[in-house]
Design a protein around this motif. Structure first.
Motif, PDB file in Angstrom:
ATOM      1  N   ASN A 200       8.016   2.100  -0.424  1.00  0.00           N
ATOM      2  CA  ASN A 200       7.265   2.495   0.776  1.00  0.00           C
ATOM      3  C   ASN A 200       7.768   1.771   2.028  1.00  0.00           C
ATOM      4  O   ASN A 200       6.984   1.310   2.862  1.00  0.00           O
ATOM      5  CB  ASN A 200       5.767   2.238   0.574  1.00  0.00           C
ATOM      6  CG  ASN A 200       5.209   2.995  -0.617  1.00  0.00           C
ATOM      7  OD1 ASN A 200       5.729   4.041  -1.000  1.00  0.00           O
ATOM      8  ND2 ASN A 200       4.165   2.462  -1.233  1.00  0.00           N
TER       9      ASN A 200
ATOM     10  N   SER B  26       0.841  -1.202   0.000  1.00  0.00           N
ATOM     11  CA  SER B  26       0.000   0.000   0.000  1.00  0.00           C
ATOM     12  C   SER B  26       0.874   1.248   0.000  1.00  0.00           C
ATOM     13  O   SER B  26       2.091   1.184   0.220  1.00  0.00           O
ATOM     14  CB  SER B  26      -0.927   0.000   1.214  1.00  0.00           C
ATOM     15  OG  SER B  26      -0.188   0.285   2.393  1.00  0.00           O
ATOM     16  N   GLU B  27       0.240   2.390  -0.212  1.00  0.00           N
ATOM     17  CA  GLU B  27       0.989   3.645  -0.276  1.00  0.00           C
ATOM     18  C   GLU B  27       1.642   3.992   1.055  1.00  0.00           C
ATOM     19  O   GLU B  27       2.644   4.707   1.093  1.00  0.00           O
ATOM     20  CB  GLU B  27       0.065   4.774  -0.734  1.00  0.00           C
ATOM     21  CG  GLU B  27      -0.386   4.614  -2.183  1.00  0.00           C
ATOM     22  CD  GLU B  27      -1.336   5.707  -2.629  1.00  0.00           C
ATOM     23  OE1 GLU B  27      -2.032   6.277  -1.752  1.00  0.00           O
ATOM     24  OE2 GLU B  27      -1.386   5.998  -3.835  1.00  0.00           O
ATOM     25  N   ASP B  28       1.079   3.482   2.165  1.00  0.00           N
ATOM     26  CA  ASP B  28       1.691   3.736   3.471  1.00  0.00           C
ATOM     27  C   ASP B  28       2.525   2.549   3.956  1.00  0.00           C
ATOM     28  O   ASP B  28       2.856   2.455   5.142  1.00  0.00           O
ATOM     29  CB  ASP B  28       0.638   4.120   4.509  1.00  0.00           C
ATOM     30  CG  ASP B  28      -0.499   3.111   4.601  1.00  0.00           C
ATOM     31  OD1 ASP B  28      -0.445   2.096   3.868  1.00  0.00           O
ATOM     32  OD2 ASP B  28      -1.434   3.342   5.386  1.00  0.00           O
ATOM     33  N   GLY B  29       2.870   1.633   3.029  1.00  0.00           N
ATOM     34  CA  GLY B  29       3.801   0.560   3.352  1.00  0.00           C
ATOM     35  C   GLY B  29       3.198  -0.669   3.988  1.00  0.00           C
ATOM     36  O   GLY B  29       3.929  -1.569   4.416  1.00  0.00           O
ATOM     37  N   ILE B  30       1.874  -0.759   4.055  1.00  0.00           N
ATOM     38  CA  ILE B  30       1.225  -1.951   4.618  1.00  0.00           C
ATOM     39  C   ILE B  30       1.227  -3.064   3.572  1.00  0.00           C
ATOM     40  O   ILE B  30       0.959  -2.827   2.391  1.00  0.00           O
ATOM     41  CB  ILE B  30      -0.211  -1.628   5.070  1.00  0.00           C
ATOM     42  CG1 ILE B  30      -0.180  -0.610   6.215  1.00  0.00           C
ATOM     43  CG2 ILE B  30      -0.950  -2.890   5.502  1.00  0.00           C
ATOM     44  CD1 ILE B  30      -1.542  -0.098   6.617  1.00  0.00           C
TER      45      ILE B  30
END
Length: 367
Positions: free
Chosen positions: A352, A281-285
């Motif tokens: 990310n 994901s964009e937040d690194g998840i």
């Protein structure tokens, strides 16, 4: 009595032969299973005699023109595609200077056409040229881009383009293309040079219609397909597709679709026996990537074996059996889904905050 003894001996002999045959079958199965269990970050090193593919420009009248690397002193060196393993879907292209192989890359440039150069260890560059029998020296450059693919051509004095091919000693043909793994202008720095794209020899792919999204499926041995989906930590499900946003199908991105956002799917650096495949994901998840059986069970989808620059991607059932993964267009065209490595080291890049071992791409099937 003698007849009974002979019958007993024959029976015992048959029993021994059957036992040996069964032992060989069981042992053979064990060997296959053990081979499949090799850690993916350990490249398969079965004996394979390296194959050198010739790099040629193809003249419209059918003649082949040598493609060479030329150093600053004007010395001429071979340019070849190197097949280090049985796979020929994604081969390095190198300049051969003595016993040393130098990578051939497209360099970041503001020119109309993108420069193709070989990069020496000391930072010097070798020009890549096509040399005609008549003595003409033709530029070899990247002339256009179709999403992940940069089209490489030799350019004659009239500005006409000649295609560049890799040709095996047996006459097999691959295209020579620039490939991009990221959306960034600079892919990587090599010996002080900003690399725009990597030069690879890849299978020729027929023209495909611009189908937008290809379905990603696991193929069960019984002929059924299993959906491939991504799941976030809360269990929400997302489609996984190969994205064809141009007419090329030689190397397509595979993404998880979150509304209007496309999340990259990558192999993550790991010490596990099989390499995990995740959407980022964009937040690194990290989102799990799974194959779904008709009864709702989730099967792992992982990198199971590395062969040269490719990592084979499989769904794995509860018995440890592998199912192949394919991209299927709405028109029924098929591509393989593979992990692709550019670097020899485990770490390809970071996205990310996540360490990427290999890129997941849809590639033409190579035979």
């Amino acid at each position: 009595m003698g007849k009974t003894k002979r019958s007993t001996v024959v029976f015992q002999g048959m029993f021994v032969l059957i036992f040996i045959a069964l032992f060989m079958v069981v042992n053979s199965c064990k060997e296959v299973k053990d081979e499949a269990a090799i850690a993916v970050n350990t490249e398969i090193t079965k004996p394979f005699e390296k194959v050198i593919w010739h790099i040629k420009a193809v003249h419209p009248d059918g003649r082949l023109i040598d493609v060479k690397a030329i150093d600053r002193d004007g010395d001429i060196h071979d340019v070849k595609a190197i097949q280090h393993s049985p796979q020929r879907s994604f081969m390095d292209v190198k300049a051969l200077v003595g016993e040393t192989e130098f990578p051939v890359k497209l360099l970041v440039s503001g020119d109309k056409y993108t420069r193709v150069k070989a990069l020496a260890d000391n930072g010097s560059v070798y020009d890549i040229k096509a040399l005609t029998p008549e003595g003409d020296t033709l530029d070899v450059k990247g002339v256009s881009r179709t999403k992940n693919i940069i089209h490489i051509k030799a350019i004659n004095k009239a500005g006409e383009f000649y295609g560049i091919k890799a040709i095996s000693p047996e006459g097999k043909l691959n295209d020579v293309k620039g490939v991009k793994m990221t959306d960034e202008q600079t892919e990587v720095l090599i010996n002080g040079h900003a690399v725009y794209a990597h030069i690879k020899a890849i299978p020729q792919a027929g023209m495909a219609s611009n189908n937008g999204q290809w379905h990603i499926k696991a193929f069960h041995p019984k002929g059924i397909t299993l959906d491939i989906k991504a799941f976030d930590p809360e269990g929400k499900k997302y489609d996984v597709k190969a994205i064809q946003d141009s007419y090329q199908r030689s190397m397509m991105d595979i993404k998880a679709i979150d509304g209007n956002t496309l999340l990259p799917i990558k192999m993550i650096v790991s010490d596990d026996k099989y390499t995990p495949i995740k959407a980022i994901s964009e937040d690194g998840i990290l989102f799990d990537v799974k194959a779904l059986t008709p009864d709702g069970r989730k099967l792992d989808v992982k990198g199971v074996q590395r062969v040269g620059n490719l990592v084979h991607v499989k769904a794995i059932n509860k018995d440890g059996e592998f199912y192949g993964i394919k991209a299927i267009s709405p028109d029924g065209e098929l591509n393989d889904v593979k992990g692709v490595k550019i670097n020899k080291v485990d770490l390809e890049t970071e996205i990310n905050g996540q360490k990427v071992f290999a890129h997941i791409k849809a590639l033409p099937q190579a035979y």
